[in-house]
Design a protein around this motif. Structure first.
Motif: not given
Length: 812
Positions: A401-407, A429-437, A459-463, A546-553
């Motif tokens: 993960e990014f640190t908060i300052p890095e993000m 990858l998720m922060v990059q996806t948000l920035s691509s909107f 994100f899942v569509k882009a993934f 990644d539980p974040y992906l798993l939970d949504g699927f």
């Protein structure tokens, strides 16, 4: 001068009759008579040390000047030797002959190569830009040519190599005597046209470092992040320095952590130094090298893909000479070509799949930087052995993960200068996806109350698109999504929440979704699906990383099960429920179809799958407000990760012998709502009495907060912190600095200031500070007329319809 000196002596005697005539020393006389010239007087100490007035002696200055001259000569000599060595190496690689310094007719020439017994190549090198020096070298080379031709019948090919490109006068003079004159860079270009390679390589992506929407190379500015080596942080600049010194380094990390972007940035930095270092970075995507068994095949395919097949032989020679730095991305994407339940055979299969890479690393005398997912091998020993590297090879890790300052820095570099939402995962990858909107989508996602849900779907569509591109379109994006969804269902009955999944189960998921049996190449593709990682060293099984992906699927899967009325799932024995993210996604999908889902939940309870019934009930609670009628649903032996009833008034629902990790109590309960013999690990809500709906339940912990604070936005947390701090104080007043200090632990100074502005100027809940806010002793007070309003905000939280609650939720 003597007359002037006599006058001074007479004047001195008149002023002091007792004094004797004397002669003023010449140096002192100049100081007296000509004070302005005194500054130019040089002390004449015999030892050459500083004079009495603090200035150097002439001898000291002369010594320092000589020392500077000597240092300058040494630097020039060192530069000339280094330059000559690079020319000698370049010539050796270009003409495939030993390049040595040799004497011809008593004159020593810098570089001599004997292409054959009748053909020599003679080179003179110089770092000087002086035309006279070039003419001197031309005379020397002409003499060598004549001597070799007359005495040995040898034809000499003559060169002068300069540090900088030759001037027109130099070119004209050299051409007049049939001598080639060029710069070292031009000589190197004959050996390897790195400028062309760099240009063509820049047109293609570096591994998975691509823009989520287009799949093109990510050329946006690199945001510096740190990596870890043996538990310590290490920068990319330090990694590049190690590569330039010839070190071999392994880079590991899970999907979406920035491995490919790290190699891309390393390439750019090393390329900028290539001319001076004579070390050229070559960046190869190993995914394109599946099935290749030799170093020649790997290098050849890479250069042919760029349209530079003519460079293959020279690059291989440069590899052996230590003038190439290999950047190899995706060692885990080569795949193994046979499957086995035997651990030893699996290791041998992985090693065999990497034999071409191992040979390539073996012939490389320069630096090597190879990257891939860390759980591909059983351990570091197997990994380094498979690469043919030393067991002492440094292994650098990408942070998950990014640190908060890095993000924040990353988003700011993409022109998103605002506080990241709390629900945004910090995986790069998720922060990059948000920035691509685009601007409209970004505004919609960040402002909406369902922004976390919207982002997950986007994100899942882009993934899935990213995975389809990575698999050479053998699976389309929709097929990737359905396969991942099926694998998520398989984890429901596993002993661990995230797996394990056997290779047989992964292939069966593909067969069920696609309708055909996976061929050998497809099996390799399934093995390298992102989001799945190795379980342990004893098995080649996979698990979700990644539980974040798993939970949504899992949430998508429940929606699909109910939509097609898949009755087979009603009889399955699931043990892993949805987490809060999955509940919110499923609740959003349910929408107005709650009655349909409740009926299906009743069938699931009747046939033994209480977990899916609990997921449906929890999802309805998480996404609804007001009265929620569950139509007499009775869940026996259910399992809830979280049951959030803060916003609903549950009716006609019974939970019996259920396990609930986090239970957010309802503010009001409707008829026929009952918890009986349940185990509640943590109960959120201030219950002054034992409510009638809790019967024979065991509550491990209880928290007065009516909702888990992490479910609120940063602005709302700051609002609650400010109001709580003031309401706790005597007479509802306290120091402004104290309140700001507490609130700043929750949000940034900018957010705290904005919430204060709303409370004081817009909503009049707080009165303006009294005293000097600059000195830090100002006092802030609660408006007595807004006391009940402030208390309601602390109690209602996300149920509040107060305008300031809505405004605070949008602050970022």
């Amino acid at each position: 001068m003597r007359i002037l000196q006599s006058k001074i002596c007479v004047a001195a005697m008149k002023s002091d009759p007792s004094s004797k005539p004397h002669t003023i020393p010449q140096r002192r006389l100049k100081e007296v008579v000509f004070p302005r010239e005194a500054k130019s007087v040089v002390p004449t100490n015999e030892d050459g040390s500083f004079g009495r007035d603090g200035r150097d002696s002439a001898k000291a200055r002369s010594r320092r000047s000589d020392k500077r001259d000597q240092q300058s000569k040494r630097r020039i000599a060192h530069a000339a030797r280094t330059f000559e060595a690079q020319v000698r190496l370049s010539a050796r690689l270009l003409w495939h002959r030993e390049a040595t310094q040799e004497s011809i007719n008593g004159v020593v020439y810098d570089v001599v190569l004997k292409a054959s017994s009748q053909h020599w190549i003679v080179i003179e090198t110089t770092i000087s830009r002086d035309l006279a020096k070039v003419r001197e070298d031309l005379n020397r080379l002409t003499l060598a040519r004549m001597h070799l031709l007359v005495s040995r019948s040898v034809i000499a090919e003559l060169y002068i190599v300069l540090q900088e490109p030759p001037t027109p006068d130099m070119l004209a003079t050299a051409n007049g005597v049939n001598v080639q004159i060029l710069s070292l860079a031009q000589l190197k270009c004959r050996l390897f046209d790195f400028s062309s390679y760099q240009t063509y390589r820049a047109r293609f992506p570096f591994g998975s470092a691509v823009l989520p929407n287009s799949g093109s190379r990510d050329n946006l500015a690199y945001v510096p992040v740190t990596y870890t080596l043996a538990g310590n942080e290490i920068s990319l600049e330090s990694i590049c320095a190690r590569l330039l010194s010839g070190e071999q380094i392994v880079l590991t990390g899970e999907y979406g952590t920035g491995k490919s972007r790290c190699l891309q940035e390393a390439f750019d930095r090393l390329a900028a130094r290539a001319d001076n270092s004579f070390k050229y970075p070559i960046a190869i995507n190993l995914r394109e090298c599946w099935g290749l068994e030799t170093s020649e095949e790997i290098v050849g395919r890479h250069l042919r893909n760029l349209g530079l097949s003519g460079l293959v032989d020279n690059v291989l020679r440069l590899l052996g000479a230590g003038s190439v730095i290999l950047l190899l991305d995706g060692f885990d994407e080569l795949g193994i070509q046979s499957w086995s339940d035997d651990v030893t055979r699996l290791r041998e299969s992985r090693k065999r799949a990497l034999r071409g890479v191992r040979q390539l690393i073996g012939i490389a005398s320069g630096g090597v930087f190879i990257a891939g997912r860390e759980h591909y091998f059983d351990g570091n020993v197997e990994m380094t052995t498979a690469f043919g590297m030393s067991s002492e090879t440094p292994i650098v890790h990408c942070k998950n993960e990014f640190t908060i300052p890095e993000m924040k820095a990353y988003l700011k570099s993409r022109n998103i200068d605002r506080q990241p939402p709390e629900w945004l995962p910090r995986r790069p990858l998720m922060v990059q996806t948000l920035s691509s909107f685009d601007a409209q989508t970004l505004k919609s996602v960040l402002a909406a109350s369902t922004g976390a849900i919207q982002f997950w779907h986007l994100f899942v569509k882009a993934f899935c698109k990213r995975e389809a591109r990575a698999q050479d379109d053998m699976l389309d994006a929709e097929s990737v999504r359905r396969v991942m969804q099926m694998l998520a269902r398989m984890t429901r009955s596993k002993p661990s929440d995230v797996g394990p999944l056997t290779q047989t189960e992964i292939r069966s998921a593909f067969d069920a979704i696609i309708g055909t049996t996976a061929i050998e190449e497809t099996r390799v593709i399934l093995q390298r699906l992102s989001g799945l990682g190795r379980v342990s060293t004893e098995t080649d099984d996979r698990q979700f990383v990644d539980p974040y992906l798993l939970d949504g699927f899992r949430a998508l899967d429940v929606d699909s099960i109910v939509s097609v009325e898949d009755k087979s799932c009603q009889r399955e024995r699931w043990s892993n429920p949805l987490r809060p993210m999955g509940q919110m996604i499923l609740g959003d999908l349910i929408g107005s179809r709650s009655r349909e889902f409740v009926i299906f939940a009743k069938h699931c309870v009747a046939h033994g799958n209480s977990v899916i019934a609990g997921d449906i009930a929890a999802a309805i609670c998480a996404s609804s407000k007001g009265v929620s009628d569950f139509g007499g649903l009775h869940i026996q032996d259910g399992y809830f990760f979280e049951l959030n009833m803060h916003a609903v008034e549950p009716t006609n629902l019974t939970l019996n012998d259920c396990v609930i990790h986090r239970f957010v109590a309802p503010r009001r309960e409707g008829p026929n709502f009952r918890l009986e013999k349940c185990f509640v690990e943590t109960l959120f809500g201030e219950l002054r009495r034992s409510p009638p709906y809790i019967v024979n339940c065991h509550v491990e912990f209880q928290k007065a907060a009516s909702i888990p604070i992490e479910r609120l936005s940063v602005g709302q947390r700051v609002l609650l912190e400010i109001l709580g701090c003031i309401l706790e104080a005597r007479q509802h007043r306290t120091g402004s600095a104290v309140v700001r200090r507490r609130a700043s632990k929750v949000g940034s100074d900018r957010i705290v200031s904005r919430v204060f502005e709303m409370l004081i100027e817009e909503e009049k809940i707080l009165l303006p500070p009294i005293g000097s806010k600059h000195s830090g002793i100002s006092t802030i007070r609660l408006n007595s007329e807004a006391r009940h309003r402030a208390r309601d905000l602390l109690v209602d939280m996300d149920l509040s319809t107060d305008p300031i609650w809505v405004k605070a939720g949008a602050v970022s």
